[in-house]
Design a protein around this motif. Structure first.
Motif, PDB file in Angstrom:
ATOM      1  N   PHE A  72      -0.082  -1.807  -0.021  1.00  0.00           N
ATOM      2  CA  PHE A  72      -0.659  -3.138   0.198  1.00  0.00           C
ATOM      3  C   PHE A  72      -0.433  -3.591   1.639  1.00  0.00           C
ATOM      4  O   PHE A  72      -1.326  -4.190   2.255  1.00  0.00           O
ATOM      5  N   TYR A  73       0.748  -3.306   2.188  1.00  0.00           N
ATOM      6  CA  TYR A  73       1.016  -3.680   3.577  1.00  0.00           C
ATOM      7  C   TYR A  73       0.090  -2.932   4.529  1.00  0.00           C
ATOM      8  O   TYR A  73      -0.478  -3.526   5.450  1.00  0.00           O
ATOM      9  N   THR A 187       6.978  -7.516  -1.950  1.00  0.00           N
ATOM     10  CA  THR A 187       5.894  -7.939  -2.836  1.00  0.00           C
ATOM     11  C   THR A 187       4.586  -7.933  -2.049  1.00  0.00           C
ATOM     12  O   THR A 187       4.587  -7.848  -0.814  1.00  0.00           O
ATOM     13  N   ASP A 188       3.478  -8.087  -2.754  1.00  0.00           N
ATOM     14  CA  ASP A 188       2.176  -8.127  -2.078  1.00  0.00           C
ATOM     15  C   ASP A 188       2.092  -9.322  -1.124  1.00  0.00           C
ATOM     16  O   ASP A 188       1.551  -9.216  -0.027  1.00  0.00           O
ATOM     17  N   CYS A 191       4.079  -8.565   1.940  1.00  0.00           N
ATOM     18  CA  CYS A 191       3.323  -7.590   2.743  1.00  0.00           C
ATOM     19  C   CYS A 191       2.248  -8.294   3.567  1.00  0.00           C
ATOM     20  O   CYS A 191       2.065  -8.006   4.758  1.00  0.00           O
ATOM     21  N   ILE A 238      -1.992 -13.581  -6.071  1.00  0.00           N
ATOM     22  CA  ILE A 238      -0.925 -13.287  -5.102  1.00  0.00           C
ATOM     23  C   ILE A 238      -0.384 -14.576  -4.502  1.00  0.00           C
ATOM     24  O   ILE A 238       0.825 -14.753  -4.352  1.00  0.00           O
TER      25      ILE A 238
END
Length: 243
Positions: A72-73, A187-188, A191, A238
């Motif tokens: 995700f990052y 976490t998303d 990120c 998110i």
């Protein structure tokens, strides 16, 4: 009628002459700064080669390998920094043209159109001074970087040397400093926040302005949504579940 046709011919010739002059000036300027840039690039390479600089970066005790970076990052950073990263050869002509037009309208040198690879070589080899010859030198180093390293290796290096604000250099320092975590544990939302900071570290750091950092996260998520990396529902979820 004849006078009108004559005026039209004169106007056409004038336009052609002006366009030719502008083109010659542009080509001459490009050649001038290209030559100066190449000399600057060679000077930096003689001090320490690109490979030596890469080796030194990888020997840092906080260096995080690509497999430690959350997908995700990676997607978030690519989306907001250089969404054609996987497709271009290091220099994104479209972004450069857009940035040049922005600079012309603003009569300044604010936009750089820099790709992730260009940002990497700038941090590895050059100063951050905004000069045309430095941008030209950066282009030569970018082509060398792209010819020697894979996209994953380039992104890995970028994530390890980029400025994340608040004195944190590289993603491991930033992950620990902001969230008390290893990169793989992010976490998303975290990120997305880290992906957004390098654009303007002095302002987007949550230690400096949390509200602005949160707005930047929203921008990153919208960028990912626009690129088809996440859905609108995922972006909203998110943000709802942020730290």
């Amino acid at each position: 009628m004849k006078n009108t046709e004559k005026k039209v011919r004169v106007i056409k010739k004038t336009v052609i002459v002006l366009l030719t002059a502008v083109l010659c000036i542009a080509l001459g300027t490009a050649a001038f700064y290209g030559a100066k840039g190449y000399m600057l690039y060679r000077q930096a390479a003689e001090e320490r080669t690109l490979d030596e600089r890469v080796r030194d970066a990888r020997e840092d005790e906080d260096y995080a390998v690509y497999s430690e970076l959350p997908e995700f990052y990676v997607n978030a950073a690519v989306s907001v920094e250089d969404h054609r990263f996987r497709k271009h050869g290091g220099i994104d002509v479209i972004s450069i043209a857009r940035a040049a037009w922005t600079d012309i309208k603003a009569w300044s040198f604010e936009e750089g159109g820099s790709t992730i690879t260009q940002q990497l070589v700038k941090n590895l080899m050059f100063t951050k001074e905004k000069k045309m010859e430095r941008k030209a030198a950066e282009a030569f180093a970018t082509l060398e970087m792209e010819s020697k390293y894979t996209k994953d290796e380039i992104f890995e290096l970028y994530a390890n040397i980029v400025d994340f604000g608040s004195g944190y250099k590289g993603i491991r320092e930033a992950s620990a400093g902001y969230f008390g975590k290893e990169p793989s544990e992010l976490t998303d939302y975290e990120c997305a926040m880290l992906a957004g900071i390098p654009n303007l570290p002095s302002e987007y750091s949550p230690d400096v302005n949390k509200k602005l950092a949160e707005k930047r996260v929203s921008h990153v998520l919208k960028s990912m949504e626009r690129r088809g990396m996440i859905t609108q529902e995922e972006a909203e979820e998110i943000e709802d579940n942020n730290f």
